[in-house]
Design a protein around this motif. Structure first.
Motif, PDB file in Angstrom:
ATOM      1  N   CYS A  32       0.835  -1.208   0.000  1.00 17.11           N
ATOM      2  CA  CYS A  32       0.000   0.000   0.000  1.00 17.11           C
ATOM      3  C   CYS A  32       0.867   1.254   0.000  1.00 17.11           C
ATOM      4  O   CYS A  32       0.568   2.221  -0.721  1.00 17.11           O
ATOM      5  N   ALA A  33       1.945   1.240   0.775  1.00 16.17           N
ATOM      6  CA  ALA A  33       2.852   2.387   0.805  1.00 16.17           C
ATOM      7  C   ALA A  33       3.482   2.602  -0.573  1.00 16.17           C
ATOM      8  O   ALA A  33       3.652   3.747  -1.009  1.00 16.17           O
ATOM      9  N   TYR A  34       3.805   1.524  -1.273  1.00 11.95           N
ATOM     10  CA  TYR A  34       4.365   1.652  -2.620  1.00 11.95           C
ATOM     11  C   TYR A  34       3.350   2.284  -3.567  1.00 11.95           C
ATOM     12  O   TYR A  34       3.712   3.128  -4.406  1.00 11.95           O
ATOM     13  N   MET A  35       2.086   1.904  -3.443  1.00 14.97           N
ATOM     14  CA  MET A  35       1.043   2.496  -4.293  1.00 14.97           C
ATOM     15  C   MET A  35       0.914   4.000  -4.031  1.00 14.97           C
ATOM     16  O   MET A  35       0.778   4.795  -4.960  1.00 14.97           O
ATOM     17  N   ARG A  90       3.838   5.650  -5.643  1.00 15.16           N
ATOM     18  CA  ARG A  90       3.624   5.761  -7.091  1.00 15.16           C
ATOM     19  C   ARG A  90       2.713   6.939  -7.418  1.00 15.16           C
ATOM     20  O   ARG A  90       2.945   7.666  -8.378  1.00 15.16           O
ATOM     21  N   CYS A  91       1.664   7.111  -6.619  1.00 20.89           N
ATOM     22  CA  CYS A  91       0.716   8.208  -6.861  1.00 20.89           C
ATOM     23  C   CYS A  91       1.389   9.564  -6.725  1.00 20.89           C
ATOM     24  O   CYS A  91       1.158  10.462  -7.542  1.00 20.89           O
ATOM     25  N   PHE A  92       2.222   9.725  -5.703  1.00 16.52           N
ATOM     26  CA  PHE A  92       2.822  11.035  -5.450  1.00 16.52           C
ATOM     27  C   PHE A  92       4.084  11.293  -6.263  1.00 16.52           C
ATOM     28  O   PHE A  92       4.280  12.404  -6.753  1.00 16.52           O
ATOM     29  N   VAL A  93       4.946  10.298  -6.403  1.00 12.70           N
ATOM     30  CA  VAL A  93       6.211  10.511  -7.101  1.00 12.70           C
ATOM     31  C   VAL A  93       6.047  10.385  -8.611  1.00 12.70           C
ATOM     32  O   VAL A  93       6.502  11.236  -9.376  1.00 12.70           O
TER      33      VAL A  93
END
Length: 121
Positions: free
Chosen positions: A99-102, A105-108
């Motif tokens: 979830c943290a990776y998702m 991905r959304c922010f970076v």
């Protein structure tokens, strides 16, 4: 058969991951089918330690099969070092790291879209 959309030699490098995912997928499918045949999911037999442990192991196998797929995407998009760190987190610490990776991905990357070399029809 070579894909004309991929650079020279790139399609040959995809055989290793493809074979890996076929092996992982078939291995989990066989595990699931054997578990289902020996310990049917319904009716729930929560009082049976054998039934519960068989389904616990099947669930763990399911998590890791799916995690390996996500880790392949992470490695392909983030590179070896960053992808390796994210993948270790996903495999060792669980779904909260996925979830943290998702969110990352959304922010970076400002997207969850996976790009494709395939041209639309």
């Amino acid at each position: 058969m070579d894909n004309p959309l991929l650079p020279e030699g790139r399609s040959a490098r995809l055989w290793g991951p493809s074979i890996f995912y076929v092996v992982v997928g078939i291995s989990f499918l066989v595990t699931l089918l054997l578990t289902m045949s020996k310990y049917p999911l319904f009716p729930f037999r929560m009082d049976s330690a054998d039934w519960a442990s068989a389904w616990l192991l099947a669930t763990i196998g399911d998590y890791y099969a799916t995690s390996f797929c996500l880790c392949g995407i992470v490695f392909a998009t983030e590179g070896f070092l960053s992808g390796g760190i994210w993948s270790l987190g996903i495999l060792l610490l669980g779904s909260w790291v996925s979830c943290a990776y998702m969110v990352y991905r959304c922010f970076v990357h400002r997207s969850l879209v996976l790009s494709s070399n395939k041209k639309p029809d």
